[in-house]
Design a protein around this motif. Structure first.
Motif, mmCIF file in Angstrom:
data_model
loop_
_atom_site.group_PDB
_atom_site.id
_atom_site.type_symbol
_atom_site.label_atom_id
_atom_site.label_comp_id
_atom_site.label_asym_id
_atom_site.label_seq_id
_atom_site.Cartn_x
_atom_site.Cartn_y
_atom_site.Cartn_z
ATOM 1 N N LEU A 1 40.343 39.903 52.081
ATOM 2 C CA LEU A 1 41.566 40.288 51.371
ATOM 3 C C LEU A 1 40.562 40.431 49.714
ATOM 4 C CD1 LEU A 1 44.035 37.409 52.728
ATOM 5 C CD2 LEU A 1 43.979 40.344 52.938
ATOM 6 N N ALA A 2 41.214 40.832 48.929
ATOM 7 C CA ALA A 2 40.868 40.908 47.555
ATOM 8 C C ALA A 2 42.171 41.897 46.715
ATOM 9 C CB ALA A 2 40.000 41.950 47.866
ATOM 10 N N ARG A 3 41.525 40.635 45.066
ATOM 11 C CA ARG A 3 42.984 41.458 44.610
ATOM 12 C C ARG A 3 41.866 42.392 43.807
ATOM 13 N NH1 ARG A 3 41.643 38.894 39.155
ATOM 14 N NH2 ARG A 3 40.736 37.683 39.464
ATOM 15 N N PRO A 4 43.161 43.125 43.371
ATOM 16 C CA PRO A 4 42.069 44.611 42.409
ATOM 17 C C PRO A 4 41.744 44.028 40.880
ATOM 18 C CG PRO A 4 44.692 44.802 41.876
ATOM 19 C CD PRO A 4 43.899 43.982 43.068
ATOM 20 N N LEU A 5 41.008 44.501 40.079
ATOM 21 C CA LEU A 5 40.280 43.991 39.024
ATOM 22 C C LEU A 5 40.592 45.635 38.185
ATOM 23 C CD1 LEU A 5 36.820 41.869 39.826
ATOM 24 C CD2 LEU A 5 39.573 41.050 39.513
ATOM 25 N N GLY A 6 40.493 46.271 38.178
ATOM 26 C CA GLY A 6 40.192 47.098 37.285
ATOM 27 C C GLY A 6 40.096 48.611 37.934
ATOM 28 N N HIS A 7 40.095 49.899 37.534
ATOM 29 C CA HIS A 7 39.929 51.172 37.893
ATOM 30 C C HIS A 7 38.599 51.777 37.257
ATOM 31 C CE1 HIS A 7 40.591 55.997 39.347
ATOM 32 N NE2 HIS A 7 40.664 54.861 40.458
ATOM 33 N N ASP A 8 38.235 52.488 37.931
ATOM 34 C CA ASP A 8 37.176 53.464 37.080
ATOM 35 C C ASP A 8 36.938 54.320 37.441
ATOM 36 O OD1 ASP A 8 35.078 54.778 35.585
ATOM 37 O OD2 ASP A 8 33.575 54.372 36.890
ATOM 38 N N PRO A 9 38.026 55.578 36.768
ATOM 39 C CA PRO A 9 38.741 57.163 36.519
ATOM 40 C C PRO A 9 36.984 57.229 36.885
ATOM 41 C CG PRO A 9 38.965 56.154 34.520
ATOM 42 C CD PRO A 9 38.484 54.946 35.022
ATOM 43 N N HIS A 10 36.420 56.995 36.292
ATOM 44 C CA HIS A 10 35.375 58.378 36.802
ATOM 45 C C HIS A 10 34.268 58.405 37.748
ATOM 46 C CE1 HIS A 10 36.321 58.886 32.481
ATOM 47 N NE2 HIS A 10 35.991 58.088 32.026
ATOM 48 N N GLN A 11 34.661 57.345 38.286
ATOM 49 C CA GLN A 11 33.691 56.711 39.976
ATOM 50 C C GLN A 11 33.547 58.176 40.692
ATOM 51 O OE1 GLN A 11 31.879 53.888 40.725
ATOM 52 N NE2 GLN A 11 31.479 54.755 42.967
ATOM 53 N N LYS A 12 33.251 58.798 41.932
ATOM 54 C CA LYS A 12 33.618 59.733 42.048
ATOM 55 C C LYS A 12 33.588 58.716 43.582
ATOM 56 C CE LYS A 12 31.606 63.636 44.397
ATOM 57 N NZ LYS A 12 30.023 64.252 44.843
#
Length: 155
Positions: free
Chosen positions: A88-99
């Motif tokens: 299980l994990a909690r989201p920390l942040g999204h990187d829109p540039h990550q392929k």
């Protein structure tokens, strides 16, 4: 004596605001739904593998918080056996540039009900089972896994 091909895999259940993070990916020419998941690599512990696979498949950085469980699946008699450790994990942040990894069509957030309605798209029965266990409150401590230090590589 029969032998088999073991596959050591990891998966991550990530929830945000009542939605769970999944990937749509290609398997045998068909688009399927799965948790962010993949194979552990040599020299990597299972939590590191889960973090890496989640980032590579969804572009989300996460914090691994708990162990959900171990799941064993053999898709067909005589085929490989998948040993899945699900976290299980909690989201920390999204990187829109990550392929995203090759074969990943997109990362999607679905409610448990939306996932259940798309059962014919699940990559394996483990997709729903992990969600059911998560919703049922299963949580195991991360220290249930002991990782003996890897020996130093000489080179």
């Amino acid at each position: 004596m029969n032998s088999f091909e073991p596959h050591i895999t990891v998966a991550t259940v990530v929830e945000q605001e009542g939605r769970l993070l999944f990937v749509r990916e290609m398997q045998a020419g068909q688009a399927v739904l799965n948790q962010p998941a993949g194979h552990a690599e040599f020299g990597e512990d299972l939590m590191q593998a889960a973090y890496r696979e989640t980032l590579e498949e969804t572009a989300w950085r996460v914090e691994i918080t708990d162990l959900l469980g171990w799941y064993i699946f053999q898709p067909q008699p005589g085929g490989g056996v998948y040993y899945r450790t699900c976290f299980l994990a909690r989201p920390l942040g999204h990187d829109p540039h990550q392929k995203l990894d090759t074969g990943i069509l997109e990362a999607v957030w679905l409610t448990p009900e939306e996932l259940a309605a798309r059962a014919d798209e699940h990559r394996s029965p483990l997709v729903q089972r992990c969600v059911d266990d998560y919703r049922g409150g299963r949580r195991l401590p991360l220290d249930a896994i002991y990782q003996h230090p890897w020996p130093l590589q000489r080179g």
